[in-house]
Every structure is written in structure tokens, then in C-alpha cells.
Design a protein around this motif. Structure first.
Motif, mmCIF file in Angstrom:
data_model
loop_
_atom_site.group_PDB
_atom_site.id
_atom_site.type_symbol
_atom_site.label_atom_id
_atom_site.label_comp_id
_atom_site.label_asym_id
_atom_site.label_seq_id
_atom_site.Cartn_x
_atom_site.Cartn_y
_atom_site.Cartn_z
ATOM 1 N N LYS A 10 38.220 41.723 44.478
ATOM 2 C CA LYS A 10 37.635 43.053 44.294
ATOM 3 C C LYS A 10 36.584 43.293 45.374
ATOM 4 N N ASN A 11 36.379 44.562 45.723
ATOM 5 C CA ASN A 11 35.451 44.926 46.790
ATOM 6 C C ASN A 11 34.080 44.288 46.591
ATOM 7 N N ARG A 12 33.644 43.541 47.600
ATOM 8 C CA ARG A 12 32.316 42.920 47.624
ATOM 9 C C ARG A 12 32.059 42.049 46.393
ATOM 10 N N GLU A 13 33.092 41.390 45.901
ATOM 11 C CA GLU A 13 32.921 40.487 44.770
ATOM 12 C C GLU A 13 32.826 39.062 45.298
ATOM 13 N N TYR A 14 31.624 38.514 45.260
ATOM 14 C CA TYR A 14 31.371 37.205 45.851
ATOM 15 C C TYR A 14 31.276 36.081 44.819
ATOM 16 N N ARG A 15 31.345 36.430 43.541
ATOM 17 C CA ARG A 15 31.282 35.400 42.505
ATOM 18 C C ARG A 15 32.575 34.587 42.492
ATOM 19 N N VAL A 16 32.565 33.486 41.757
ATOM 20 C CA VAL A 16 33.755 32.654 41.625
ATOM 21 C C VAL A 16 33.821 32.154 40.182
ATOM 22 N N GLY A 17 35.043 32.006 39.673
ATOM 23 C CA GLY A 17 35.226 31.659 38.264
ATOM 24 C C GLY A 17 34.714 30.284 37.886
ATOM 25 N N LEU A 18 34.791 29.328 38.811
ATOM 26 C CA LEU A 18 34.336 27.960 38.546
ATOM 27 C C LEU A 18 33.415 27.500 39.670
ATOM 28 N N THR A 19 32.259 26.997 39.335
ATOM 29 C CA THR A 19 31.397 26.333 40.310
ATOM 30 C C THR A 19 31.947 24.928 40.559
ATOM 31 N N PRO A 20 31.516 24.252 41.626
ATOM 32 C CA PRO A 20 31.942 22.859 41.816
ATOM 33 C C PRO A 20 31.586 21.975 40.617
ATOM 34 N N GLU A 21 30.445 22.241 40.009
ATOM 35 C CA GLU A 21 30.026 21.442 38.852
ATOM 36 C C GLU A 21 30.949 21.669 37.659
ATOM 37 N N SER A 22 31.362 22.932 37.447
ATOM 38 C CA SER A 22 32.278 23.234 36.341
ATOM 39 C C SER A 22 33.642 22.598 36.583
ATOM 40 N N GLU A 76 38.259 41.485 36.373
ATOM 41 C CA GLU A 76 39.600 41.787 35.893
ATOM 42 C C GLU A 76 40.611 41.610 37.034
ATOM 43 N N PRO A 77 41.805 41.119 36.733
ATOM 44 C CA PRO A 77 42.789 40.923 37.798
ATOM 45 C C PRO A 77 43.190 42.251 38.431
ATOM 46 N N ALA A 79 45.762 44.662 40.815
ATOM 47 C CA ALA A 79 47.201 44.903 40.642
ATOM 48 C C ALA A 79 48.053 43.785 41.233
ATOM 49 N N GLN A 80 47.697 43.310 42.428
ATOM 50 C CA GLN A 80 48.509 42.272 43.057
ATOM 51 C C GLN A 80 48.401 40.946 42.315
ATOM 52 N N GLU A 81 47.269 40.713 41.636
ATOM 53 C CA GLU A 81 47.116 39.507 40.834
ATOM 54 C C GLU A 81 47.890 39.628 39.521
ATOM 55 N N ARG A 82 47.842 40.806 38.927
ATOM 56 C CA ARG A 82 48.571 41.013 37.675
ATOM 57 C C ARG A 82 50.067 40.816 37.859
ATOM 58 N N ALA A 83 50.553 41.169 39.045
ATOM 59 C CA ALA A 83 51.979 41.016 39.324
ATOM 60 C C ALA A 83 52.396 39.551 39.364
ATOM 61 N N MET A 84 51.440 38.637 39.517
ATOM 62 C CA MET A 84 51.756 37.205 39.593
ATOM 63 C C MET A 84 51.639 36.500 38.243
ATOM 64 N N LEU A 85 51.069 37.179 37.247
ATOM 65 C CA LEU A 85 50.957 36.559 35.924
ATOM 66 C C LEU A 85 52.342 36.409 35.308
ATOM 67 N N ARG A 86 52.491 35.412 34.445
ATOM 68 C CA ARG A 86 53.801 35.170 33.840
ATOM 69 C C ARG A 86 53.657 34.879 32.351
ATOM 70 N N GLU A 87 54.760 34.966 31.680
ATOM 71 C CA GLU A 87 54.800 34.745 30.239
ATOM 72 C C GLU A 87 54.271 33.354 29.893
ATOM 73 N N GLY A 88 53.405 33.307 28.895
ATOM 74 C CA GLY A 88 52.869 32.042 28.427
ATOM 75 C C GLY A 88 51.649 31.550 29.179
ATOM 76 N N GLN A 89 51.318 32.176 30.313
ATOM 77 C CA GLN A 89 50.158 31.768 31.096
ATOM 78 C C GLN A 89 48.883 32.270 30.435
ATOM 79 N N LEU A 90 47.800 31.513 30.575
ATOM 80 C CA LEU A 90 46.498 31.916 30.048
ATOM 81 C C LEU A 90 45.660 32.548 31.146
ATOM 82 N N LEU A 91 45.015 33.660 30.830
ATOM 83 C CA LEU A 91 44.068 34.308 31.736
ATOM 84 C C LEU A 91 42.732 34.391 31.020
ATOM 85 N N TYR A 92 41.695 33.862 31.658
ATOM 86 C CA TYR A 92 40.364 33.779 31.053
ATOM 87 C C TYR A 92 39.371 34.398 32.031
ATOM 88 N N THR A 93 38.913 35.640 31.720
ATOM 89 C CA THR A 93 38.074 36.392 32.660
ATOM 90 C C THR A 93 37.501 37.619 31.958
#
Length: 371
Positions: A10-22, A76-77, A79-93
Motif C-alpha cells: 500500500k502507498n507509503r506503508e512501511y510497517r511489516v507484519g512480523l519483526t525479526p523478534e516475532s 488489508e490485502p 487487489a493483486q494480493e487478494r488474487a493470490m489467496l487460495r481456499e483453506g489459506q489463513l490471512l491474519y491482518t
């Protein structure tokens, strides 16, 4: 479980879902962690820090979406990320589905199981995974508003704290929850004339007791709101209805009574915004004018202070990620009803009542989804 963390796009989104510690913590629990190359650069975390903790760095997001059972993100994912999601996969965000029919449809069509940070609950109705970002956004809203008030940025040319012999600026905060409380702390700390508005008498009592003479409280009736907005130099929209679209409290008609160059900062924009004239903006182009009033409606404000935001977010999201990975999502939700409230979409069905109601989906109750 194999857990993947792609870089945010996303535009100017510099955060990341997991830190190295996580990532290291998840690996220590026996899980495999894949990180997209460069995903942590926005918080000053390099690929070598992830690999030192046992994570695997891969070249592309496509590899992560194709090869991982659970995807951990921040925003939130797209459009191009949503197109890669698949049945049974978990999305946590974060998802914020109620004002976003396109995203909701794509997630439903994907067949994925989607857990939204913002609807996971805690004791006494708290929203512990939303709270740290609400704290950041509330505090940033005053910084952003003060900047927008400068004449060079289209504002009235008002210094919020004033100077000796000159009155301070007037800040009206609509909503006394986490965002509003933190916004009021910053505004009052700068010396602004600060008013906090809410419809809940308990909230008004709590914030009134905390701030004492440093800020005033006012019941948020329509008449009081119209009067307060007309007097304000800066208005902060800090209203939240959990999982649902935000109510439109400041109408376009009310803008006509405001001082030219006054500023509206809509922190509720992720949920559709609480000003009638709000529309999402980006850090590249954060403001626009309507009827002489400056609007700041950046939808990922905390992304600008990415390191602080990422570490604050991981502090609250990691324990649930560990529980989901260790136990499996269904068992984790059976064991923790608060986590279960985070389930928004599962196997082609909407499971969160406010989203189903807002967007017209048939509801699959969470209890049935995890049975």
C-alpha cells in the motif's frame, strides 16, 4: 505451520507484519517462517536479522502466497494480493471490510479464512489488537492537523498552542475512545483549547476526570456538535463502531459554518470516515479542500512512524499468531472466544455480523464456522 510475511505494498506503508523478534519466536515454537526480501527495511530490519533468527528469506510475494499456510500482514490485502489467496489459506491482518465491498467479495471468492485484527476483542469490550494503532493514530492526528493548519498548507495559519498574548487554537475531538483520548492528550499537552465530545456519559466522566482543567467535555448531541465544529480550528474524527462503517457525524452543510482554513482530520477513514465529505488519501497527497476546509484523510497514518507502529502492533498480534500456529485456528478460537471474534470470512462466507449487515451477505455464525 509455514507462516509467510510479504512486504506491504500500500502507498507509503512501511510497517511489516512480523519483526525479526516475532519471526524468531515463531521458529522457536517449531514453525517455519518465510519473509519476503526487503519486507523489514521500512522499520530498519534487514534480511540478515530474519535469517539469524531462523526465518527463510524469499524473493517474491508470489512465493509466500503459494507456499505458506498462514499469511501475516499489516494492511488489508490489495487487489493483486487478494488474487493470490487460495481456499483453506489463513490471512491474519487488518481488514476493515464494512466500507470495502470489493475487498470483501475477493476474500469471499478466494475461499480463504480471514482473521481481522480490528475485531478481535478483549475483556470489557476492549479491542487489544486495534488499540496500539489507535494510540498512534490519535497522537499523530494532532501532528497532522497542526501541520495542515499552517498557511502554506492551506490552513488558517493558527499555532495550536498559541503564544503569550494570543489565544491558542481550538481543537474538537469527536469520540472519547482510544483514538480520541490520545488525540486529546497531545492537543492539551501542546496547550490547545481542547474539547472532547462523546455520547456515553461514562466516557465523558472518565476523560473529564483524567484531564480535569486541561480539557473540557461535551455531550455529542447534534446541536452541540454543530456549535463546536463551527468554533473549531481543528476537528478530529475519532468515532468507531466495531466492525461497521463509521457514522457520518459532520455533514457538508456544517462545513459552511466553519472558519475558512479550518482542518478536519478523519481517523475513522479506514471504516469509511465520520465526515460526509471524507475520502481516503495517501501520505503522498494527504489533504484536499472542500468548501474552504482542509481535509486530512490518510488511511494508514501509523505507517509513517513504521518502527514504533510495527513493534507496538507485534506486541499484541504475536500471542494470537502463536496460538493459531500451535493449535490450529479452529481449536485456538474454541479455546479463546475473544480471538474467535476476529473471524470475518471463512470458506466463501462472511462470518462477522456487522460486515454481513452492511454489505448484504448471508451470515455464517462464527460458532458454526469453528464447530
Amino acid at each position: 505451520m509455514r507462516i509467510g510475511c510479504p512486504a506491504e505494498i500500500k502507498n507509503r506503508e512501511y510497517r511489516v507484519g512480523l519483526t525479526p523478534e516475532s519471526a524468531k519466536e515463531l521458529v522457536a515454537h517449531g514453525h517455519e517462517v518465510w519473509i519476503e526480501a526487503g519486507a523489514g527495511h521500512g522499520i530498519g530490519a534487514f534480511d540478515s536479522e530474519y535469517t539469524a533468527g531462523g526465518a527463510k528469506v524469499v524473493d517474491t510475494a508470489e512465493e509466500i502466497f503459494a507456499g505458506c499456510e498462514m499469511i501475516v500482514k499489516v494492511k488489508e490485502p490489495q487487489a493483486q494480493e487478494r488474487a493470490m489467496l487460495r481456499e483453506g489459506q489463513l490471512l491474519y491482518t487488518y481488514l476493515h471490510l464494512a466500507p470495502d465491498p470489493a475487498q470483501t467479495k475477493d476474500l469471499v471468492d478466494s475461499g480463504a479464512t480471514c482473521i481481522a485484527y480490528e475485531t478481535v476483542t478483549g475483556p470489557n469490550g476492549a479491542l487489544p489488537l486495534l488499540k496500539p494503532m489507535s494510540q498512534v493514530a490519535g497522537r499523530m492526528s494532532i501532528q497532522a492537523g497542526a501541520n495542515a493548519l499552517e498557511k502554506a498548507h492551506g490552513g488558517r495559519g493558527v499555532l495550536l498552542g498559541g503564544v503569550p498574548g494570543v489565544m491558542p487554537g481550538k481543537v474538537v475531538v469527536i469520540g472519547g475512545g482510544v483514538v480520541g483520548f490520545n488525540a486529546a492528550q497531545m492537543a492539551a499537552g501542546m496547550g490547545a483549547d481542547t474539547v472532547i465530545m462523546d455520547r456515553n456519559p461514562d466516557v465523558l466522566e472518565k476523560v473529564g476526570t483524567h484531564f480535569e482543567a486541561r480539557a473540557s467535555t461535551r455531550f455529542s448531541s447534534k446541536a452541540n456538535l454543530e456549535e463546536a465544529v463551527a468554533e473549531a480550528d481543528l476537528v478530529i474524527g475519532a468515532v468507531l463502531v466495531v466492525g461497521a462503517a463509521a457514522p457520518k457525524l459532520v455533514t457538508r452543510e456544517m462545513l459552511g459554518s466553519m472558519k475558512p482554513g479550518a482542518v478536519l482530520v478523519d481517523v475513522a477513514i479506514d471504516q469509511g470516515g465520520c465526515f460526509e465529505t471524507s475520502k481516503p488519501t495517501t501520505h503522498d497527497d494527504p489533504t484536499y479542500m472542500v468548501d474552504g476546509i482542509v481535509h486530512y484523510c490518510v488511511a494508514n497514518m501509523p505507517g509513517a512512524v513504521s518502527r514504533t507502529s510495527t513493534y507496538a502492533l507485534n506486541n499484541v498480534t504475536l500471542p494470537h499468531a502463536l496460538r493459531i500456529a500451535d493449535m490450529g485456528w479452529k481449536e485456538a478460537m474454541r479455546a479463546d472466544p475473544h480471538l474467535a471474534q476476529g473471524l470475518n470470512v471463512h470458506a466463501g462466507r462472511v462470518t462477522y455480523p456487522a460486515v454481513a449487515t452492511e454489505l448484504g451477505y448471508d451470515l455464517l455464525p462464527i460458532e458454526k464456522a469453528i464447530a
